[in-house]
Design an enzyme around this catalytic site. Structure first.
Site, PDB file in Angstrom:
ATOM      1  N   LYS A   1      67.477  10.235  70.687  1.00  0.00           N
ATOM      2  CA  LYS A   1      66.182  10.823  70.339  1.00  0.00           C
ATOM      3  C   LYS A   1      65.623  10.219  69.065  1.00  0.00           C
ATOM      4  O   LYS A   1      64.410  10.091  68.924  1.00  0.00           O
ATOM      5  CB  LYS A   1      66.294  12.350  70.221  1.00  0.00           C
ATOM      6  CG  LYS A   1      66.422  13.017  71.567  1.00  0.00           C
ATOM      7  CD  LYS A   1      65.927  14.454  71.544  1.00  0.00           C
ATOM      8  CE  LYS A   1      65.988  15.060  72.938  1.00  0.00           C
ATOM      9  NZ  LYS A   1      65.752  16.500  72.944  1.00  0.00           N
TER      10      LYS A   1
ATOM     11  N   LYS B   1      69.238   8.401  83.081  1.00  0.00           N
ATOM     12  CA  LYS B   1      69.253   9.717  83.730  1.00  0.00           C
ATOM     13  C   LYS B   1      67.830  10.219  83.996  1.00  0.00           C
ATOM     14  O   LYS B   1      66.898   9.839  83.278  1.00  0.00           O
ATOM     15  CB  LYS B   1      70.074  10.710  82.902  1.00  0.00           C
ATOM     16  CG  LYS B   1      69.312  11.320  81.783  1.00  0.00           C
ATOM     17  CD  LYS B   1      69.951  12.556  81.212  1.00  0.00           C
ATOM     18  CE  LYS B   1      69.038  12.972  80.090  1.00  0.00           C
ATOM     19  NZ  LYS B   1      68.769  14.283  79.778  1.00  0.00           N
TER      20      LYS B   1
ATOM     21  N   LYS C   1      62.967  15.324  82.381  1.00  0.00           N
ATOM     22  CA  LYS C   1      61.678  16.000  82.577  1.00  0.00           C
ATOM     23  C   LYS C   1      60.619  15.494  81.611  1.00  0.00           C
ATOM     24  O   LYS C   1      59.432  15.671  81.822  1.00  0.00           O
ATOM     25  CB  LYS C   1      61.789  17.525  82.516  1.00  0.00           C
ATOM     26  CG  LYS C   1      62.445  18.123  81.272  1.00  0.00           C
ATOM     27  CD  LYS C   1      62.405  19.654  81.342  1.00  0.00           C
ATOM     28  CE  LYS C   1      63.709  20.337  81.014  1.00  0.00           C
ATOM     29  NZ  LYS C   1      64.336  20.043  79.736  1.00  0.00           N
TER      30      LYS C   1
HETATM   31  P1  TYM Z   1      67.712  20.238  78.991  1.00  0.00           P
HETATM   32  O1  TYM Z   1      66.538  21.149  78.865  1.00  0.00           O
HETATM   33  O2  TYM Z   1      67.522  18.810  78.674  1.00  0.00           O
HETATM   34  O3  TYM Z   1      68.293  20.331  80.455  1.00  0.00           O
HETATM   35  C1  TYM Z   1      68.671  21.558  81.072  1.00  0.00           C
HETATM   36  C2  TYM Z   1      69.945  21.364  81.865  1.00  0.00           C
HETATM   37  O4  TYM Z   1      69.774  20.353  82.853  1.00  0.00           O
HETATM   38  C3  TYM Z   1      70.815  19.381  82.725  1.00  0.00           C
HETATM   39  N1  TYM Z   1      70.263  18.063  83.093  1.00  0.00           N
HETATM   40  C4  TYM Z   1      70.749  17.281  84.057  1.00  0.00           C
HETATM   41  N2  TYM Z   1      71.776  17.433  84.904  1.00  0.00           N
HETATM   42  C5  TYM Z   1      72.000  16.428  85.780  1.00  0.00           C
HETATM   43  N3  TYM Z   1      71.247  15.304  85.858  1.00  0.00           N
HETATM   44  C6  TYM Z   1      70.202  15.111  85.025  1.00  0.00           C
HETATM   45  N4  TYM Z   1      69.471  14.003  85.104  1.00  0.00           N
HETATM   46  C7  TYM Z   1      69.911  16.117  84.068  1.00  0.00           C
HETATM   47  N5  TYM Z   1      68.980  16.252  83.113  1.00  0.00           N
HETATM   48  C8  TYM Z   1      69.208  17.437  82.518  1.00  0.00           C
HETATM   49  C9  TYM Z   1      71.216  19.428  81.272  1.00  0.00           C
HETATM   50  O5  TYM Z   1      72.520  18.910  81.099  1.00  0.00           O
HETATM   51  C10 TYM Z   1      71.117  20.903  80.979  1.00  0.00           C
HETATM   52  O6  TYM Z   1      72.293  21.567  81.375  1.00  0.00           O
HETATM   53  N6  TYM Z   1      70.215  21.306  74.826  1.00  0.00           N
HETATM   54  C11 TYM Z   1      69.955  21.723  76.178  1.00  0.00           C
HETATM   55  C12 TYM Z   1      69.367  23.114  76.284  1.00  0.00           C
HETATM   56  C13 TYM Z   1      70.190  24.168  75.622  1.00  0.00           C
HETATM   57  C14 TYM Z   1      71.458  24.655  76.036  1.00  0.00           C
HETATM   58  C15 TYM Z   1      71.829  25.663  75.093  1.00  0.00           C
HETATM   59  C16 TYM Z   1      72.331  24.323  77.079  1.00  0.00           C
HETATM   60  C17 TYM Z   1      69.820  24.865  74.500  1.00  0.00           C
HETATM   61  N7  TYM Z   1      70.807  25.759  74.191  1.00  0.00           N
HETATM   62  C18 TYM Z   1      73.023  26.354  75.176  1.00  0.00           C
HETATM   63  C19 TYM Z   1      73.538  25.019  77.169  1.00  0.00           C
HETATM   64  C20 TYM Z   1      73.889  26.009  76.225  1.00  0.00           C
HETATM   65  C21 TYM Z   1      68.972  20.760  76.805  1.00  0.00           C
HETATM   66  O7  TYM Z   1      68.246  20.088  76.147  1.00  0.00           O
HETATM   67  O8  TYM Z   1      68.934  20.816  78.170  1.00  0.00           O
END
Ligand code: TYM
Length: 331
Positions: free
Chosen positions: A114, A196, A199
């Protein structure tokens, strides 16, 4: 038997993608069982580590909650809430900051990625992002954290912080474990299959969005980048595009990889792309319609989120006061 807690979160930085769904959110709904308490949050505080338009952020936060309901998060079995509605997240995060080292935060790959993408805005929030995430997890005494592969390192640092704190002050936190699906833990971009699916990708053809209609999903899969081998085989290293399509096909049809390979034997990429698109459309279309229904029902959304935050706060307050007590904060 003691109930095991589950927590996970998603940033409202866009619309749920196919990657979010199979990597994490689908499992959120599957984990809602009698022997568990589930806490699921829309991580809007995490989202402001990169610049957001305020009106748009509010809209997306609400829309994300509606999408989670449509994906099967059941307010009768889970607390669904907005992260900022439970101020204990920020409060615990400060305490944990004081038990986290600069060195370990600088090793986080997401921070490196990032910062490379936002060279003009490498803010301290981006750096301490994993600490807020550790607070999210540890507040709810979570044993399990269903996430995609890209969040594994963040759950690991939450474990390290929990263990460090427990060693210093005695049993305080439950040490969490990531739950990552074998297939679908890392869904790749349709435009650049070595990256990967994300969004926040500026290229909308790189991801399938939850809000895409049937025609758009078909069009995006038809455009998906493959290779010139011309043979449907599962080789993530040499044929990442085809391997990604095959994995998605297996996830959405329930077939094993061997069954899928047998099914596509002798076929061309065009056939593979259409079959994957059809399987995805069949699952996502009813969810998208549910989402539109939830989004339109503002009163219901308001009630669910207020109730979810109230439920979450009950445990969050207990954990925070235990932590404050251990550290010697308060009188
Ligand atoms: P975020 O918002 O980027 O994504 C949400 C969830 O989707 C999963 N993910 C994927 N899994 C498989 N293939 C992909 N291409 C892919 N892109 C995203 C992410 O691994 C995630 O599980 N930091 C976290 C949000 C968060 C969080 C937490 C997660 C905030 N607090 C506490 C777990 C526990 C995030 O940015 O996810």
């Amino acid at each position: 038997m003691e109930k095991k807690n589950v927590l996970s979160g998603i940033q409202p930085s866009g619309v749920i993608t196919l990657g979010n769904y199979v990597g994490a959110v689908r499992n959120w709904s599957l984990l809602q069982q009698e022997d568990r308490f589930c806490y699921y949050c829309v991580a809007n505080l995490h989202a402001i580590t990169v610049r957001q338009d305020p009106t748009e952020l509010k809209r997306r936060t609400r829309a994300m909650a509606a999408m989670l309901l449509a994906c099967g998060v059941d307010p009768k079995r889970s607390a669904l809430f907005i992260q900022s509605d439970v101020p204990e997240h920020s409060q615990l995060s400060w305490v944990l900051n004081c038990y986290t080292y600069m060195g370990e935060l600088s090793r986080m790959t997401q921070f490196k990625d990032k910062s490379a993408k936002n060279e003009d805005n490498i803010n301290a929030g981006l750096f301490t992002y994993p600490v807020l995430m550790a607070a999210d997890i540890l507040l709810y005494r979570s044993s399990f954290v269903p996430v995609g592969h890209d969040q594994k390192q963040h759950v690991e640092i939450a474990r390290d912080i929990a263990i460090r704190f427990n060693n210093a002050f005695g049993e305080t936190f439950v040490v969490p474990e990531p739950l990552i699906p074998n297939l679908g833990g890392r869904v790749m971009s349709l435009a650049e299959p070595t990256k990967k699916m994300s969004k926040s990708d500026p290229n909308p053809n790189a991801f399938i969005a939850f809000t895409d209609d049937q025609k758009t999903i078909m069009k995006k899969f038809k455009r998906a980048v493959t290779d010139s081998e011309g043979c449907i085989a599962y080789n993530p290293q040499t044929q990442p595009g085809v391997a990604n399509l095959l994995s998605i096909f297996c996830i959405f049809t329930g077939k094993t990889m061997d069954e899928a390979l047998a099914y596509f034997e002798g076929q061309g990429y065009g056939h593979l792309k259409t079959a994957v698109a059809e399987a995805v459309i069949e699952t996502l279309t009813p969810l998208r319609l549910e989402y539109e229904r939830y989004l339109a029902d503002e009163v219901y959304m308001e009630t669910i989120l207020r109730e979810g935050a109230k439920q979450a706060r009950t445990l969050a307050q207990k954990t925070l006061s235990l932590v404050y007590d251990k550290v010697g904060i308060g009188i």
